[in-house]
Design a protein around this motif. Structure first.
Motif, short mmCIF file in Angstrom:
data_model
loop_
_atom_site.label_atom_id
_atom_site.label_comp_id
_atom_site.label_asym_id
_atom_site.label_seq_id
_atom_site.Cartn_x
_atom_site.Cartn_y
_atom_site.Cartn_z
N ASP A 315 0.81 -1.22 0.00
CA ASP A 315 0.00 0.00 0.00
C ASP A 315 0.84 1.27 0.00
N ILE A 316 1.88 1.31 0.83
CA ILE A 316 2.64 2.55 1.04
C ILE A 316 3.85 2.64 0.12
N LEU A 317 4.58 1.55 -0.01
CA LEU A 317 5.82 1.58 -0.79
C LEU A 317 5.63 1.11 -2.23
N LYS A 318 4.42 0.68 -2.54
CA LYS A 318 4.07 0.24 -3.89
C LYS A 318 4.86 -0.99 -4.35
N VAL A 319 5.20 -1.84 -3.38
CA VAL A 319 5.78 -3.14 -3.73
C VAL A 319 4.70 -3.93 -4.48
N VAL A 330 10.15 -11.82 1.81
CA VAL A 330 11.57 -11.78 2.20
C VAL A 330 12.38 -12.24 0.99
N SER A 331 12.73 -11.27 0.17
CA SER A 331 13.40 -11.61 -1.09
C SER A 331 14.18 -10.42 -1.61
N GLU A 332 15.07 -10.70 -2.53
CA GLU A 332 15.86 -9.67 -3.18
C GLU A 332 14.96 -8.67 -3.90
N GLU A 333 13.95 -9.19 -4.60
CA GLU A 333 13.07 -8.33 -5.39
C GLU A 333 12.29 -7.35 -4.52
N VAL A 334 11.77 -7.84 -3.39
CA VAL A 334 11.00 -6.97 -2.51
C VAL A 334 11.89 -5.92 -1.85
N ALA A 335 13.10 -6.31 -1.48
CA ALA A 335 14.03 -5.33 -0.90
C ALA A 335 14.31 -4.20 -1.88
N LEU A 336 14.51 -4.54 -3.13
CA LEU A 336 14.76 -3.52 -4.15
C LEU A 336 13.56 -2.61 -4.33
N GLU A 337 12.37 -3.20 -4.38
CA GLU A 337 11.16 -2.40 -4.58
C GLU A 337 10.86 -1.52 -3.36
N MET A 338 11.18 -2.00 -2.18
CA MET A 338 11.00 -1.17 -0.98
C MET A 338 11.88 0.08 -1.03
N ALA A 339 13.13 -0.09 -1.46
CA ALA A 339 14.04 1.06 -1.55
C ALA A 339 13.58 2.03 -2.63
N ARG A 340 13.10 1.51 -3.74
CA ARG A 340 12.60 2.38 -4.81
C ARG A 340 11.40 3.17 -4.31
N GLY A 341 10.49 2.46 -3.63
CA GLY A 341 9.29 3.12 -3.13
C GLY A 341 9.61 4.18 -2.07
N GLY A 342 10.57 3.87 -1.19
CA GLY A 342 10.95 4.83 -0.17
C GLY A 342 11.63 6.05 -0.73
N GLN A 343 12.47 5.84 -1.73
CA GLN A 343 13.16 6.96 -2.36
C GLN A 343 12.15 7.91 -3.01
N LYS A 344 11.14 7.34 -3.64
CA LYS A 344 10.10 8.16 -4.27
C LYS A 344 9.22 8.85 -3.23
N LEU A 345 8.88 8.11 -2.15
CA LEU A 345 8.02 8.64 -1.10
C LEU A 345 8.64 9.85 -0.41
#
Length: 417
Positions: A315-319, A330-345
């Motif tokens: 909902d918040i980080l758009k994973v 708990v995966s490489e892909e989700v970690a990457l998407e969390m960082a992308r979402g946080g950087q944009k947020l």
């Protein structure tokens, strides 16, 4: 060099209910004036234990500092043990009594209880140091040229007593060596390999300079300490040794002054005018806590978010739901998407993310305890890493991962500068 023994008195320390922070603080403060701590004892609040420990300490050190067991309760026996050990008696110290009266009046206590009054009773042979932040004074007794201090155990009372009263007294009493210490932080070199690489340099250190290895995560802190009479000369000697050391391992050194990774990072971010944010799951905000522990961090830290529940990552980080379904949360892909979402947020130059299983049970997706993925995203460049730490207790796990993420970020920033 004078040496000291520290004694921590209290059943609450031995039971594990209270952490002994006093010994760590006192040891550092003594070292700063040239007094080394050779032993630290933790003992029960019992007469015979205290007296036996005092006997051992006096046989092996010039200075003994005991903390604890001086409260206004009937189970505190330190003062009685000191009376018996030093074959002394208690007397009412008028200065302490007046201090105690004023201290309690400020706290709306008009009448002193008998137990409170007893705290103004001191050993007749003692030198008294008033406790400005509590009721029990510090007492010092001399024997055969050696000094024995008895302090209360409350840390916020111990610190000012040590810094403002005991250290100045010791510096005036003893002719002490100066001590100068620098920390060299090394990353991405295992400790065993580092020892081998700098062995020849270490073997040729001058006799007044010593080296200690302090591993923290994927970083090794090299503590270089010099002792002697001339402080300026010590600074020059250590600087010369660090200059030689950098010729050997310079590519892996991230700092030569500060030892806390969060402060090292703060200096880099401030210098380069970079902003940072965090999106944490398994570390529960520990990374944000470290970053914001540094004064002035508001200049570069714009915000952090703990998205513990999977749905909140979506909902918040758009994973993407697809990434979670295909690779698990708990995966490489989700970690990457969390960082992308946080950087944009948060609109930052850098964003850090963590996702993993801290324990004590497996994750909702069945991943093993201790599994961690974390991502470092700097502008459009991203890096993801994997850790497996199955045997760590939950809070140790969180702190280790947080330290590791910041260390990796600093290493990347230093190498790409």
């Amino acid at each position: 060099m004078k040496n000291a023994i520290l004694i921590t008195i209290g059943d609450e320390i031995l039971s594990g209910n209270t952490i002994d922070t006093n010994s760590n603080f006192i040891a550092k403060e003594l070292k700063s004036i040239g007094i080394s701590v050779k032993q630290i004892f933790t003992i029960s609040d019992e007469l015979e234990s205290i007296k036996s420990c005092l006997k051992t300490a006096l046989e092996n050190a010039d200075l003994i500092i005991a903390t604890g067991g001086l409260g206004p309760t009937r189970d505190d026996k330190t003062k009685k043990a000191f009376v018996e050990f030093f074959n002394d008696n208690l007397v009412l110290d008028e200065e302490t009594y007046q201090h105690l009266s004023k201290y309690l009046q400020k706290r709306k206590r008009q009448h002193l209880l008998e137990l409170n009054v007893s705290q103004a009773e001191v050993l007749s042979k003692a030198v008294v140091f008033q406790n400005d932040f509590g009721t029990a004074p510090c007492q010092m007794v001399k024997r055969n040229g050696k000094l024995v201090f008895s302090l209360p155990g409350v840390p916020y009372e111990v610190k000012p007593l040590i810094k403002d009263k005991i250290l100045p007294y010791l510096k005036e009493k003893f002719e002490l060596d100066s001590i100068f210490t620098r920390i060299v932080s090394v990353v991405n070199v295992p400790e065993s390999i580092l020892v081998e690489r700098i062995a020849n340099w270490e073997d040729h250190l001058p006799s007044h300079i010593s080296l200690s290895y302090l591993p923290v995560g994927n970083r090794v802190k090299l503590r270089i300490t010099a002792s002697g009479k001339d402080f300026s000369q010590l600074e020059n000697d250590v600087e010369t040794q660090i200059h030689s050391l950098l010729k050997i391992i310079g590519d892996n050194v991230i700092a030569t002054y500060e030892d806390k990774i969060e402060k090292i990072l703060g200096e880099i971010l401030t210098e380069r005018k970079l902003s940072i944010s965090t999106t944490e799951s398994c570390t529960g905000g520990e990374i944000s806590k470290l970053i914001t522990s540094v004064s002035g961090s508001s200049q570069y830290f714009l915000g952090g978010i703990v998205t513990y529940a999977t749905q909140k990552k979506i909902d918040i980080l758009k994973v993407s739901k697809e990434s979670v379904a295909k690779h698990s949360v708990v995966s490489e892909e989700v970690a990457l998407e969390m960082a992308r979402g946080g950087q944009k947020l948060f609109g930052t130059d850098i964003c850090l993310s963590t996702t993993g299983v801290a324990g004590p049970s497996k994750g909702e997706d069945g991943k093993d305890i201790g599994t961690v993925f974390y991502s470092i995203r700097i502008n459009d460049v991203e890096k993801v890493s994997h850790l497996y730490l199955p045997y760590m207790e939950r809070t140790d796990f969180m702190n280790f991962v947080a330290q590791r993420v910041l260390q990796d970020l600093v290493a990347v920033l230093v190498q790409n500068h």
